[in-house]
Design a protein around this motif. Structure first.
Motif, PDB file in Angstrom:
ATOM      1  N   TRP A  11       0.828  -1.206   0.000  1.00  8.09           N
ATOM      2  CA  TRP A  11       0.000   0.000   0.000  1.00  8.09           C
ATOM      3  C   TRP A  11       0.865   1.259   0.000  1.00  8.09           C
ATOM      4  O   TRP A  11       0.620   2.191  -0.769  1.00  8.09           O
ATOM      5  N   VAL A  15       0.700   3.825  -3.210  1.00  8.83           N
ATOM      6  CA  VAL A  15       0.216   5.207  -3.140  1.00  8.83           C
ATOM      7  C   VAL A  15       1.374   6.207  -3.204  1.00  8.83           C
ATOM      8  O   VAL A  15       1.205   7.373  -2.886  1.00  8.83           O
ATOM      9  N   ALA A  78      -3.002   7.483  -7.357  1.00 12.96           N
ATOM     10  CA  ALA A  78      -2.566   7.187  -5.990  1.00 12.96           C
ATOM     11  C   ALA A  78      -3.265   8.092  -4.991  1.00 12.96           C
ATOM     12  O   ALA A  78      -3.612   7.654  -3.889  1.00 12.96           O
ATOM     13  N   HIS A  81      -6.465   6.975  -3.238  1.00  8.65           N
ATOM     14  CA  HIS A  81      -6.432   5.848  -2.306  1.00  8.65           C
ATOM     15  C   HIS A  81      -6.133   6.241  -0.872  1.00  8.65           C
ATOM     16  O   HIS A  81      -5.999   5.367  -0.010  1.00  8.65           O
TER      17      HIS A  81
END
Length: 126
Positions: A11, A15, A78, A81
């Motif tokens: 993650w 991002v 990105a 998110h």
């Protein structure tokens, strides 16, 4: 792996908080990534709504997980998110103007030196 969670290192990389997946993993190992207040291992799962704190350049940045990226995309993708919850930095203290002495005026006197120190924020030293 279930579709409602993703590894925290993936993650962070997805991002664009880390340039490479290896850097994201290293940040987790070093304790620079926290999920919901607890230090995260690289393999820890993050879910929607989790709070992720990442230590970058000596400061903590706080994010809320708003999406789980499947792959690393553009910066615009990105940004969808996560929600940035980082508080704004405190206002910078204005420094007084520099003291300019005429060339050839010699060394400052003790009184002038104390004035210079006070203006530079060094307090009443000496």
């Amino acid at each position: 792996m279930a579709g409602d969670s993703v590894r925290v290192d993936t993650w962070v990389w997805g991002v664009r908080l880390a340039k490479t997946r290896s850097q994201a993993t290293a940040a987790c190992r070093a304790g620079h990534v926290r999920v919901n207040g607890a230090t995260a291992k690289a393999s820890q799962a993050v879910r929607l709504g989790d709070e992720v704190r990442v230590r970058r350049n000596g400061f903590d940045t706080i994010y809320r997980v708003a999406g789980l990226p499947v792959r690393r995309g553009s910066a615009a993708e990105a940004a969808q998110h996560f929600d940035d919850l980082t508080p704004p930095p405190p206002p910078r203290v204005e420094r007084p103007a520099e003291i300019v002495r005429d060339r050839g005026a010699g060394r400052p006197t003790k009184r002038e030196r104390r004035d210079i120190d006070r203006l530079r924020g060094r307090g009443d030293a000496g």
